[in-house]
Scaffold this motif. Structure first.
Motif, PDB file in Angstrom:
ATOM      1  N   LEU A  17      36.607  37.746  38.380  1.00 64.30           N
ATOM      2  CA  LEU A  17      38.019  38.096  38.458  1.00 64.30           C
ATOM      3  C   LEU A  17      38.321  39.168  37.426  1.00 64.30           C
ATOM      4  O   LEU A  17      37.854  39.101  36.282  1.00 64.30           O
ATOM      5  CB  LEU A  17      38.880  36.862  38.204  1.00 64.30           C
ATOM      6  CG  LEU A  17      40.404  37.038  38.134  1.00 64.30           C
ATOM      7  CD1 LEU A  17      41.106  35.807  38.696  1.00 64.30           C
ATOM      8  CD2 LEU A  17      40.885  37.264  36.686  1.00 64.30           C
ATOM      9  N   VAL A  18      39.086  40.170  37.838  1.00 69.50           N
ATOM     10  CA  VAL A  18      39.669  41.153  36.927  1.00 69.50           C
ATOM     11  C   VAL A  18      41.158  41.203  37.247  1.00 69.50           C
ATOM     12  O   VAL A  18      41.539  41.414  38.401  1.00 69.50           O
ATOM     13  CB  VAL A  18      39.038  42.549  37.098  1.00 69.50           C
ATOM     14  CG1 VAL A  18      39.724  43.553  36.160  1.00 69.50           C
ATOM     15  CG2 VAL A  18      37.546  42.508  36.827  1.00 69.50           C
ATOM     16  N   ALA A  19      41.999  40.987  36.252  1.00 67.91           N
ATOM     17  CA  ALA A  19      43.449  40.963  36.474  1.00 67.91           C
ATOM     18  C   ALA A  19      44.146  41.796  35.420  1.00 67.91           C
ATOM     19  O   ALA A  19      43.766  41.779  34.237  1.00 67.91           O
ATOM     20  CB  ALA A  19      43.972  39.530  36.425  1.00 67.91           C
ATOM     21  N   ARG A  23      48.293  42.065  39.213  1.00 67.84           N
ATOM     22  CA  ARG A  23      47.268  42.706  40.039  1.00 67.84           C
ATOM     23  C   ARG A  23      45.944  42.005  39.783  1.00 67.84           C
ATOM     24  O   ARG A  23      45.432  42.000  38.668  1.00 67.84           O
ATOM     25  CB  ARG A  23      47.159  44.195  39.719  1.00 67.84           C
ATOM     26  CG  ARG A  23      48.416  44.990  40.049  1.00 67.84           C
ATOM     27  CD  ARG A  23      48.382  46.358  39.382  1.00 67.84           C
ATOM     28  NE  ARG A  23      47.118  47.049  39.628  1.00 67.84           N
ATOM     29  CZ  ARG A  23      46.540  47.863  38.742  1.00 67.84           C
ATOM     30  NH1 ARG A  23      47.102  48.053  37.562  1.00 67.84           N
ATOM     31  NH2 ARG A  23      45.416  48.476  39.054  1.00 67.84           N
ATOM     32  N   ILE A  24      45.381  41.414  40.824  1.00 61.47           N
ATOM     33  CA  ILE A  24      44.177  40.608  40.671  1.00 61.47           C
ATOM     34  C   ILE A  24      43.113  41.081  41.661  1.00 61.47           C
ATOM     35  O   ILE A  24      43.375  41.210  42.860  1.00 61.47           O
ATOM     36  CB  ILE A  24      44.467  39.111  40.901  1.00 61.47           C
ATOM     37  CG1 ILE A  24      45.476  38.602  39.868  1.00 61.47           C
ATOM     38  CG2 ILE A  24      43.180  38.294  40.838  1.00 61.47           C
ATOM     39  CD1 ILE A  24      45.929  37.175  40.109  1.00 61.47           C
ATOM     40  N   GLU A  25      41.918  41.319  41.155  1.00 59.85           N
ATOM     41  CA  GLU A  25      40.755  41.576  41.991  1.00 59.85           C
ATOM     42  C   GLU A  25      39.811  40.392  41.828  1.00 59.85           C
ATOM     43  O   GLU A  25      39.373  40.079  40.716  1.00 59.85           O
ATOM     44  CB  GLU A  25      40.050  42.866  41.563  1.00 59.85           C
ATOM     45  CG  GLU A  25      38.821  43.181  42.401  1.00 59.85           C
ATOM     46  CD  GLU A  25      38.063  44.408  41.900  1.00 59.85           C
ATOM     47  OE1 GLU A  25      37.125  44.832  42.586  1.00 59.85           O
ATOM     48  OE2 GLU A  25      38.412  44.919  40.813  1.00 59.85           O
ATOM     49  N   LEU A  26      39.525  39.700  42.921  1.00 61.00           N
ATOM     50  CA  LEU A  26      38.689  38.504  42.890  1.00 61.00           C
ATOM     51  C   LEU A  26      37.561  38.659  43.895  1.00 61.00           C
ATOM     52  O   LEU A  26      37.798  39.075  45.033  1.00 61.00           O
ATOM     53  CB  LEU A  26      39.525  37.263  43.223  1.00 61.00           C
ATOM     54  CG  LEU A  26      38.805  35.910  43.255  1.00 61.00           C
ATOM     55  CD1 LEU A  26      38.304  35.538  41.867  1.00 61.00           C
ATOM     56  CD2 LEU A  26      39.753  34.829  43.777  1.00 61.00           C
ATOM     57  N   ALA A  27      36.342  38.355  43.481  1.00 58.78           N
ATOM     58  CA  ALA A  27      35.197  38.503  44.380  1.00 58.78           C
ATOM     59  C   ALA A  27      34.295  37.282  44.273  1.00 58.78           C
ATOM     60  O   ALA A  27      34.038  36.780  43.178  1.00 58.78           O
ATOM     61  CB  ALA A  27      34.408  39.767  44.041  1.00 58.78           C
TER      62      ALA A  27
END
Length: 378
Positions: A17-19, A23-27
């Motif tokens: 996770l990068v937030a 705004r959150i990017e989850l993989a």
């Protein structure tokens, strides 16, 4: 980026996770197991190892705010085993060449890893060996550590490597803090963490054991063998399937990406939680600042090359004090776990980065972790 590392092997999978703010990017990439039969998901429960340390530091700060303890208190009041410690005459001295400690060990010493016990850069020193043999320091093995009173009795027989406050030494301070919390409160560490942090933050999957109904969400835990393949260390029904005799404040927790994100958001919000218990203050802004501020001297940072790589140390986690590499951001706070995990916050940008894997980490940041930090710092 994650998929490329998984495809190259031997890493079976990863959740990251990068937030930045909302705004959150989850993989979620790859599989839970080496056979590739079960995909990892955002709900997968990982053994987070040293990502336990910031959580336990936050718990200590709740006791400071309650007035139950103070940072400059001698811990001997609650931990009589450490009331009159002996110190080896020099770090390389044998265990029987000791002198009395010049002052008491304080709560602040434990939080900043300067109590005198712990790992230096040189593991060959005589006072280091008993930390492995007697206290089972090192990779997490929760079912093989003695219960807290016996563990503290063993600790009392091991001399300090340095005088209190003199040097930064890794790991054991958080385990001692876990015992301190239990003795101050009269409750077990799992009970206290659940009441004061996990329940208010909605960290429903964080604890020292995985209930039977959730073990299908736990990936096996591996290390890389001599051939580059995977060796099983712990199965889903293994060492984290029951409450351990010694709940390790240094590395005993399991958690999910969502749960640790909730903890990180609380720190970024100056101690305010937005979990199931509603918006409430768990810590004061002053306590969060103390946790996330470097407390080491430059010589103490420079002497800890094996662990800190030039970083400073707050309470329970490192603090970037200068931009050394592309991924270093001054003020970034957090830590990495030996089970292949990492989590940080950067107050200046309001960002959170979390990487969870099931592959044991090496002694230095892996290529995956460095690539992850590069990605997160873009």
């Amino acid at each position: 980026m994650l998929a490329a590392h998984v495809s190259e092997g031997p890493l079976p999978g990863a959740v990251a996770l990068v937030a930045r703010g909302d705004r959150i990017e989850l993989a979620e990439v790859g599989s839970a197991d080496a056979a590739g039969t079960t995909p990892l998901t955002r709900d997968s429960i990982f053994r987070i190892a040293s990502l336990t340390k910031p959580v336990v530091a936050a718990a200590v700060m709740t006791l400071v705010e309650d007035g139950r303890i103070a940072l400059d208190d001698s811990v001997g009041r609650w931990l009589p085993e450490l009331a009159a410690p002996m110190v080896v005459r020099t770090p390389a001295a044998p265990l029987d060449d000791v002198v009395p400690a010049v002052r008491a060990i304080t709560v602040f010493d434990l939080l900043t890893f300067r109590s005198g016990h712990g790992f230096p850069s040189d593991f060959s020193l005589p006072a280091v060996a008993p930390l492995f043999s007697e206290l089972k320091q090192g990779p997490p093995q929760p079912q093989h550590i003695a219960e807290p009173d016996a563990w503290m009795a063993a600790l009392s027989r091991i001399p300090l490597l340095h005088q209190p406050g003199e040097a930064w030494l890794y790991n054991i301070g958080s385990d001692i803090l876990g015992v301190l919390i239990a003795r101050v409160t009269g409750r077990s560490l799992p009970e206290f963490l659940a009441e004061r942090l996990f329940e208010p933050l909605g960290m429903v999957d964080t604890g020292f054991e995985v209930p039977a109904g959730n073990r299908d969400r736990v990936p096996p835990y591996y290390r890389t063998d001599e051939t580059g393949g995977l060796e099983l260390i712990d199965a889903p029904d293994g060492q984290w399937s029951t409450v351990p005799p010694f709940p390790s404040g240094a590395g005993g927790l399991v958690s999910t990406v969502a749960d640790w994100h909730a903890f990180a958001r609380m720190l970024l919000a100056d101690g305010r939680a937005d979990g199931r218990a509603g918006d409430r203050a768990l810590l004061s802004p002053a306590s969060v600042r103390q946790m996330t501020t470097d407390h080491l001297t430059r010589p103490q940072r420079d002497a800890s090359t094996l662990f800190l790589e030039g970083q400073g140390w707050g309470f329970g986690g490192s603090v970037d004090v200068e931009k050394i590499d592309p991924w270093n951001v001054p003020g970034r706070y957090g830590w990495v776990g030996g089970t292949g995990t990492a989590a940080h916050i950067t107050p200046s940008t309001g960002s959170v980065t979390i990487l969870l894997t099931q592959l044991e980490a090496g002694p230095v940041p892996s290529p995956l972790l460095r690539d992850f930090w590069r990605h997160a710092s873009r």
